[in-house]
Write a protein that holds these residues in place. Structure first.
Motif, PDB file in Angstrom:
ATOM      1  N   SER A  51       0.824  -1.214   0.000  1.00 20.89           N
ATOM      2  CA  SER A  51       0.000   0.000   0.000  1.00 20.89           C
ATOM      3  C   SER A  51       0.853   1.257   0.000  1.00 20.89           C
ATOM      4  O   SER A  51       0.454   2.285  -0.561  1.00 20.89           O
ATOM      5  CB  SER A  51      -0.923  -0.001   1.225  1.00 20.89           C
ATOM      6  OG  SER A  51      -1.815  -1.094   1.178  1.00 20.89           O
ATOM      7  N   GLU A 265      -8.863  -1.882   0.631  1.00 20.18           N
ATOM      8  CA  GLU A 265      -8.429  -0.751   1.445  1.00 20.18           C
ATOM      9  C   GLU A 265      -9.544   0.287   1.408  1.00 20.18           C
ATOM     10  O   GLU A 265     -10.301   0.370   0.438  1.00 20.18           O
ATOM     11  CB  GLU A 265      -7.147  -0.133   0.880  1.00 20.18           C
ATOM     12  CG  GLU A 265      -5.997  -1.098   0.652  1.00 20.18           C
ATOM     13  CD  GLU A 265      -4.892  -0.473  -0.181  1.00 20.18           C
ATOM     14  OE1 GLU A 265      -4.316   0.548   0.270  1.00 20.18           O
ATOM     15  OE2 GLU A 265      -4.626  -0.978  -1.284  1.00 20.18           O
ATOM     16  N   ILE A 267      -9.766   4.388   1.885  1.00 22.60           N
ATOM     17  CA  ILE A 267      -8.866   5.541   1.989  1.00 22.60           C
ATOM     18  C   ILE A 267      -9.643   6.847   2.075  1.00 22.60           C
ATOM     19  O   ILE A 267     -10.775   6.965   1.595  1.00 22.60           O
ATOM     20  CB  ILE A 267      -7.894   5.606   0.795  1.00 22.60           C
ATOM     21  CG1 ILE A 267      -8.671   5.813  -0.519  1.00 22.60           C
ATOM     22  CG2 ILE A 267      -7.039   4.348   0.726  1.00 22.60           C
ATOM     23  CD1 ILE A 267      -7.790   6.168  -1.711  1.00 22.60           C
ATOM     24  N   GLY A 271      -5.404   9.717   0.615  1.00 20.51           N
ATOM     25  CA  GLY A 271      -4.905   8.392   0.262  1.00 20.51           C
ATOM     26  C   GLY A 271      -4.567   7.509   1.443  1.00 20.51           C
ATOM     27  O   GLY A 271      -4.230   6.336   1.269  1.00 20.51           O
ATOM     28  N   ALA A 272      -4.637   8.030   2.667  1.00 18.89           N
ATOM     29  CA  ALA A 272      -4.346   7.228   3.851  1.00 18.89           C
ATOM     30  C   ALA A 272      -5.584   6.444   4.271  1.00 18.89           C
ATOM     31  O   ALA A 272      -6.723   6.843   3.996  1.00 18.89           O
ATOM     32  CB  ALA A 272      -3.886   8.123   4.991  1.00 18.89           C
ATOM     33  N   ALA A 273      -5.365   5.324   4.961  1.00 14.30           N
ATOM     34  CA  ALA A 273      -6.469   4.496   5.433  1.00 14.30           C
ATOM     35  C   ALA A 273      -7.321   5.277   6.431  1.00 14.30           C
ATOM     36  O   ALA A 273      -6.805   6.058   7.238  1.00 14.30           O
ATOM     37  CB  ALA A 273      -5.933   3.220   6.083  1.00 14.30           C
ATOM     38  N   ARG A 298      -9.085   2.250  -7.624  1.00 17.25           N
ATOM     39  CA  ARG A 298      -9.986   3.206  -6.988  1.00 17.25           C
ATOM     40  C   ARG A 298     -11.378   3.048  -7.580  1.00 17.25           C
ATOM     41  O   ARG A 298     -11.644   3.458  -8.711  1.00 17.25           O
ATOM     42  CB  ARG A 298      -9.460   4.635  -7.168  1.00 17.25           C
ATOM     43  CG  ARG A 298      -8.097   4.851  -6.534  1.00 17.25           C
ATOM     44  CD  ARG A 298      -7.702   6.309  -6.476  1.00 17.25           C
ATOM     45  NE  ARG A 298      -8.600   7.067  -5.600  1.00 17.25           N
ATOM     46  CZ  ARG A 298      -8.248   8.205  -4.996  1.00 17.25           C
ATOM     47  NH1 ARG A 298      -7.022   8.690  -5.165  1.00 17.25           N
ATOM     48  NH2 ARG A 298      -9.101   8.850  -4.226  1.00 17.25           N
TER      49      ARG A 298
END
Length: 435
Positions: A51, A265, A267, A271-273, A298
């Protein structure tokens, strides 16, 4: 043990092994990902390393690749003669993406669809009615063949109209119906017109997809009232990924990702979790669709993750959950007088009124501030349409803290949908309209 995993560590270990195999298989021959991952060390230390170092894949990249290398693009791991299946996206927001699959990738997706059926309690002895036409959209074919492999009696409704499908469904004593939420409602409407009593129906499961309605409480309640004795069971997938999730057997409205096959994932804008309970965009990697994979794709789907790190879900699974299913899409949100409005929020409110047969939302973006207009079509038996209009408008005001104008539409004037519903109409400054 539900889901087959004793804990999150077991899920991560399986996914990492599959990811390493996938990268080793695609990088020698897949032109799209060769170029995209050029200069990256393919040795992945862990899922976090993947990731952190590997870029996202966007739908626009895949579309541009197919335009540059028509007709199928470079996201093919093997020579063209290895591929035996062709499908394409619906093309509701852009030109359709074409997708090819090898027999091995097709089998991988069939196994994922079987997980959907198993979670819904569908198996040998069930009679599954498929109330749609068999075009190039992938979901129909996967659902039919997976049910066949589970030894269900598969009943296609391809060229029939709604009344013909209802008769076939009843005469063959189908126990499972597969369709969109909108079409399940439409079939019930036609049943009333044709004097077909759905109380006598043998349908016990209605498996829905293609729209967010299956995880919207008001829509679920409405459909279960229209189809007495049936439980609505939601799931979702995409042409680019195949089946992705299925509804939790213990918590209606919660979708579990099929994590034995899909690395997911969620986000935020950077772009961070995102943390549990926060809304974010769903990003997917297809771990076994080696012939035409997507990595860190995405999806544009907004979800609210539930992580079962310490304790399993009530159903026994540790697989990632999506509370409320697909909440909306990143490109569907409309800002009205400073408030974020999603189509699912409007549907939750409108479907709370049984007297509303169908609805449509007009979004006027011709001015600097977007404005909404909701048109509702009352049921034939509605005694006071004007009072219904006022009640719907009041519910919108209370829930959204916005005054949304509501207008009545004549009986039968609003469209009904077999496939993905298109209830939102956008009007722009140029005078053009985009549905």
């Amino acid at each position: 043990m539900a889901g087959g995993f004793p804990n999150r560590q077991a899920i991560a270990a399986l996914q990492l092994g599959q990811l390493r195999q996938l990268l080793a298989a695609i990088l020698p021959g897949n032109a799209f990902y060769q170029k995209k991952f050029a200069g990256l060390d393919p040795a992945v230390a862990g899922l976090d390393d993947f990731s952190r170092r590997f870029p996202f894949t966007a739908k626009e990249e895949l579309a541009a690749d197919q335009r540059a290398r028509p007709p199928y693009g470079g996201n093919l791991t093997y020579p063209l003669e290895k591929y035996t299946r062709f499908h394409q996206t619906s093309g509701t927001s852009s030109a359709p993406l074409r997708w090819l699959d090898t027999p091995e990738s097709w089998s991988w997706m069939l196994e994922n669809w079987k997980e959907v059926y198993r979670a819904a309690g569908v198996g040998a002895g069930d009679r599954v009615y498929f109330a749609f036409s068999f075009g190039p959209f992938i979901g129909f074919w996967l659902a039919f063949e997976a049910a066949q492999q589970l030894q269900c009696l598969c009943l296609p409704g391809g060229s029939l109209g709604s009344a013909g499908r209802l008769r076939a469904l009843c005469e063959n004593k189908a126990t499972v119906l597969c369709c969109t939420p909108s079409y399940a409602a439409r079939l019930a409407e036609v049943a009333a017109e044709e004097k077909i009593n759905l109380h006598d129906s043998t349908i016990r499961r209605i498996i829905v997809a293609g729209e967010a309605g299956g995880s919207i409480p008001a829509t679920r309640r409405r459909l279960e009232q229209l189809w007495p004795g049936a439980r609505i069971f939601d799931h979702h997938g995409m042409t680019e990924t195949g089946p992705v999730s299925h509804e939790c057997s213990a918590q209606p409205g919660l979708l579990h990702i099929v994590e034995s096959a899909i690395l997911a994932e969620v986000i935020g804008p950077g772009g961070a979790a995102v943390a549990a309970g926060q809304a974010g965009e769903l990003v997917l990697t297809t771990l076994g669709r080696t012939g035409s994979p997507v990595l860190r794709y995405r999806t544009g789907d907004l979800v609210r993750p539930v992580y079962f790190d310490r304790q399993p879900c009530a159903c026994g699974r540790h697989d990632l959950g999506l509370q409320g299913g697909i909440l909306g899409r990143t490109d569907e949100m409309v800002i009205v007088r400073g408030m974020n409005v999603y189509p699912t929020a409007i549907e939750e409110i409108v479907r709370g009124f049984a007297e509303v047969a169908e609805y449509e939302v007009r979004v006027d973006k011709s001015a600097s501030l977007a404005e909404l207009l909701l048109r509702i079509e009352p049921q034939a038996g509605c005694g006071d349409p004007a009072a219904l209009l006022q009640r719907v408008q009041g519910a919108l005001q209370a829930a959204l803290q916005l005054r949304v104008p509501v207008a009545l539409a004549p009986a039968g004037s609003l469209p009904r949908f077999e496939m993905k519903a298109k209830r939102w109409k956008f009007e722009f400054e140029s005078g053009g309209e985009v549905s």
